[in-house]
Each structure stands twice: as structure tokens, then as C-alpha cells.
Design an enzyme around this catalytic site. Structure first.
Site, PDB file in Angstrom:
ATOM      1  N   THR A   1      53.571  68.096 -24.195  1.00 52.92           N
ATOM      2  CA  THR A   1      52.913  68.026 -22.882  1.00 52.92           C
ATOM      3  C   THR A   1      51.645  67.163 -22.900  1.00 52.92           C
ATOM      4  O   THR A   1      51.355  66.476 -21.918  1.00 52.92           O
ATOM      5  CB  THR A   1      52.576  69.444 -22.380  1.00 52.92           C
ATOM      6  OG1 THR A   1      51.821  70.122 -23.391  1.00 52.92           O
ATOM      7  CG2 THR A   1      53.825  70.239 -22.067  1.00 52.92           C
TER       8      THR A   1
ATOM      9  N   GLU B   1      58.454  62.015 -34.903  1.00 52.06           N
ATOM     10  CA  GLU B   1      56.992  61.884 -34.808  1.00 52.06           C
ATOM     11  C   GLU B   1      56.413  61.390 -36.127  1.00 52.06           C
ATOM     12  O   GLU B   1      55.545  60.514 -36.163  1.00 52.06           O
ATOM     13  CB  GLU B   1      56.367  63.230 -34.423  1.00 52.06           C
ATOM     14  CG  GLU B   1      56.668  63.630 -32.988  1.00 52.06           C
ATOM     15  CD  GLU B   1      56.205  65.033 -32.628  1.00 52.06           C
ATOM     16  OE1 GLU B   1      55.981  65.274 -31.432  1.00 52.06           O
ATOM     17  OE2 GLU B   1      56.076  65.900 -33.521  1.00 52.06           O
TER      18      GLU B   1
HETATM   19  C1  5RP Z   1      56.635  68.227 -30.634  1.00 49.29           C
HETATM   20  C2  5RP Z   1      55.233  68.320 -31.075  1.00 49.29           C
HETATM   21  C3  5RP Z   1      54.201  68.325 -30.001  1.00 49.29           C
HETATM   22  O1  5RP Z   1      53.482  67.157 -30.131  1.00 49.29           O
HETATM   23  C4  5RP Z   1      53.358  69.542 -30.190  1.00 49.29           C
HETATM   24  O2  5RP Z   1      54.233  70.655 -30.061  1.00 49.29           O
HETATM   25  C5  5RP Z   1      52.247  69.627 -29.174  1.00 49.29           C
HETATM   26  O3  5RP Z   1      52.782  69.869 -27.919  1.00 49.29           O
HETATM   27  P1  5RP Z   1      51.889  70.072 -26.619  1.00 49.29           P
HETATM   28  O4  5RP Z   1      51.141  68.800 -26.411  1.00 49.29           O
HETATM   29  O5  5RP Z   1      52.900  70.357 -25.555  1.00 49.29           O
HETATM   30  O6  5RP Z   1      50.981  71.251 -26.865  1.00 49.29           O
HETATM   31  O7  5RP Z   1      54.910  68.343 -32.227  1.00 49.29           O
HETATM   32  O8  5RP Z   1      57.482  68.315 -31.735  1.00 49.29           O
END
Ligand code: 5RP
Length: 263
Positions: free
Chosen positions: A37, A113
Site C-alpha cells: 500500500t 522485491e
Molecule cells: C509485499 C511487501 C510490502 O512492501 C510490505 O508488506 C509493506 O506493505 P504496506 O506498504 O502495505 O504496509 O513486502 O511483499
């Protein structure tokens, strides 16, 4: 479509996403686009710049980010087609500590990522200030494993964790609506409830030695900057000095890193 933040945490994510675009989305920029998000706010702000005529290209870290970027008209590139590192990847954490080490993978995108971050000169952690912790581990550590023999892989992970002093760790295959979560690469995610991670780099490297583990969500020595926002919109930048990196990307010279410092 115009999006507005609805919660205090969202307001902080919105603020850091916009600040990251102002800092890094210049003409000619080649950016890694994170997932989750926080990154979505960044990608939306990035899309606005593209609509204004900015000449940029992005490499997405998930199919969700790819679809969002395409819907906003952001030009994308395949990681395979890069002939030099991206300028910077901007991505959000589930937890980040004062060293800039992170737990990632809450959205199950950890593999892409990590690969896109590794293909970048620089990785910047963009976060709202609720993500900052003294010690990583309250957020369960995501570990991406291949579906074949996943229970055997889970046993090997449990054994490693036990050896490293994490006793009787609960390791749960992630489900959504009663079905296993399947990553963009067709794998499962195991969540390890560690509570308190004590030797980050050791755990990061050792998990990936286990047969069946594809990647883990403990990102050590990767971020070189944190951009962190509070709900009132204030953004601070925390620069992280060169330091020990468990896994060194090919174009970062090993001699540039401080191997004297232990974590
Ligand atoms: C997805 C991730 C996201 O970057 C992580 O979960 C952070 O998410 P958010 O910005 O919704 O808190 O690692 O795999």
C-alpha cells in the site's frame, strides 16, 4: 481517478509516497517500483508525473504493481532487458529497524522485491513511522518456498531456527480464504513467528541455504536510506552508512562495504 488517504497511517504513506517521487522521479530516471500500500501511493504519484510528461521507466516488483503502473500509463521495462542497474528502487517494509534492515513479504512479493532491489544502485525504504521498530521480529518472517515438499522444507527451517536459538518457532503456511497463498512465481509462503530476531545477517543467509527455500523476507544490508513519514505529513530522511551486507549485488564493489562491522 483521484485517491485520498482515509486513515492516519494512510496519510503518512501518502506523504512519503509523494516525497519519494519529488526526490527521485526526475527526467530519465529508471526506478524499481515496490509493492504494497505504501508503494501504491508512490506509484500513483509517479503516474501523475508521467501524465505531466516526465520521461521515466519503471520495473515493477509484483504483478499487482505492474497492473497499477500500466493503468496509470507508466512505461515499464522487463528486468531481463536491463543492461545497467536501475537508479533506485523504492519499496515499503512490514518492519524496519534503525539500521534500515527490514522484514518484507507481508504482501507475498518478497522474491521479486529482493531481485529488483538487487538490480538497483540504491534501495530506499519508504515507510510510515508505525513501521519503525527497535528489534525486528514481531511481524512474522515470510519465507517463500517451492510447493514441492514444502513440509520437508518447513522441517529444515524449524531445525535451522532451533540451531540458531529460536526455540519451538511456529511456522505457518500462509492462507487466504482457506486456500494457500501462491506468489507471483507460483510458490508458497511460510510465516515464521520469531518475535525477536537477534542475528539478522546470519539468519538471512542461512535461510536461503535450505533446499526448497526460494527467498526470505529478512532484508539485511540492502536499504541505503529510509524515508519515513508521520500522519501530519512530515517526512524525514535517514541516511544509512555503508555497512556489512550479507549478500553483495554484483556491481557494488565488495571493497566499498564495511566488513568490519557486525550486526
Ligand atoms: C509485499 C511487501 C510490502 O512492501 C510490505 O508488506 C509493506 O506493505 P504496506 O506498504 O502495505 O504496509 O513486502 O511483499
Amino acid at each position: 481517478m483521484l485517491y485520498t488517504p482515509e486513515t492516519a497511517q494512510d496519510a503518512a504513506k501518502y506523504a512519503v509516497g509523494r516525497a519519494a517521487v519529488e526526490r527521485y522521479a526526475h527526467d530519465g530516471a529508471r526506478l524499481g517500483l515496490g509493492s504494497g500500500t505504501t508503494s501504491a501511493w508512490f506509484v500513483r504519484a509517479f503516474g501523475e508525473k508521467v501524465a505531466e510528461g516526465l520521461d521515466v521507466v519503471g520495473v515493477p516488483t509484483s504483478t499487482a504493481t505492474r497492473d497499477l503502473a500500466l493503468s496509470l500509463g507508466i512505461p515499464l521495462m522487463d528486468l531481463n532487458d536491463l543492461n545497467q542497474p536501475l537508479d533506485v528502487t523504492l519499496d515499503g517494509p512490514d518492519e524496519v529497524d534503525h539500521d534500515g534492515d527490514m522484514i518484507k513479504g507481508g504482501g507475498a512479493c518478497l522474491l521479486w522485491e529482493r531481485m529488483v532491489a538487487a538490480a538497483s544502485h540504491k534501495m530506499v525504504c519508504i515507510a510510515d513511522d508505525s513501521k519503525l521498530v527497535e528489534t525486528l521480529g514481531k511481524f512474522a518472517l515470510p519465507i517463500e518456498v517451492i510447493p514441492f515438499g514444502w513440509k520437508a522444507t518447513r522441517r529444515s527451517i524449524a531445525s535451522l531456527l532451533d540451531d540458531l536459538g529460536y526455540r519451538e518457532t511456529e511456522i505457518v503456511r500462509r492462507l487466504r480464504d482457506g486456500e494457500p497463498v501462491v506468489t507471483d512465481s507460483g510458490n508458497f509462503v511460510l510465516d515464521a513467528h520469531l518475535d525477536r530476531i537477534t542475528d539478522k545477517a546470519l539468519l538471512d543467509t542461512n535461510l536461503n541455504w535450505i533446499a526448497g527455500v526460494v527467498e526470505n523476507g529478512l532484508f539485511t544490508g540492502i536499504a541505503s536510506e529510509i524515508m519515513m513519514a508521520s500522519p501530519d505529513g512530515e517526512v524525514r530522511i535517514i541516511d544509512l552508512p555503508h555497512r556489512y551486507a550479507a549478500r553483495v549485488p554484483e556491481w557494488r564493489k565488495v571493497s566499498d562495504l564495511d566488513h568490519g562491522r557486525q550486526q
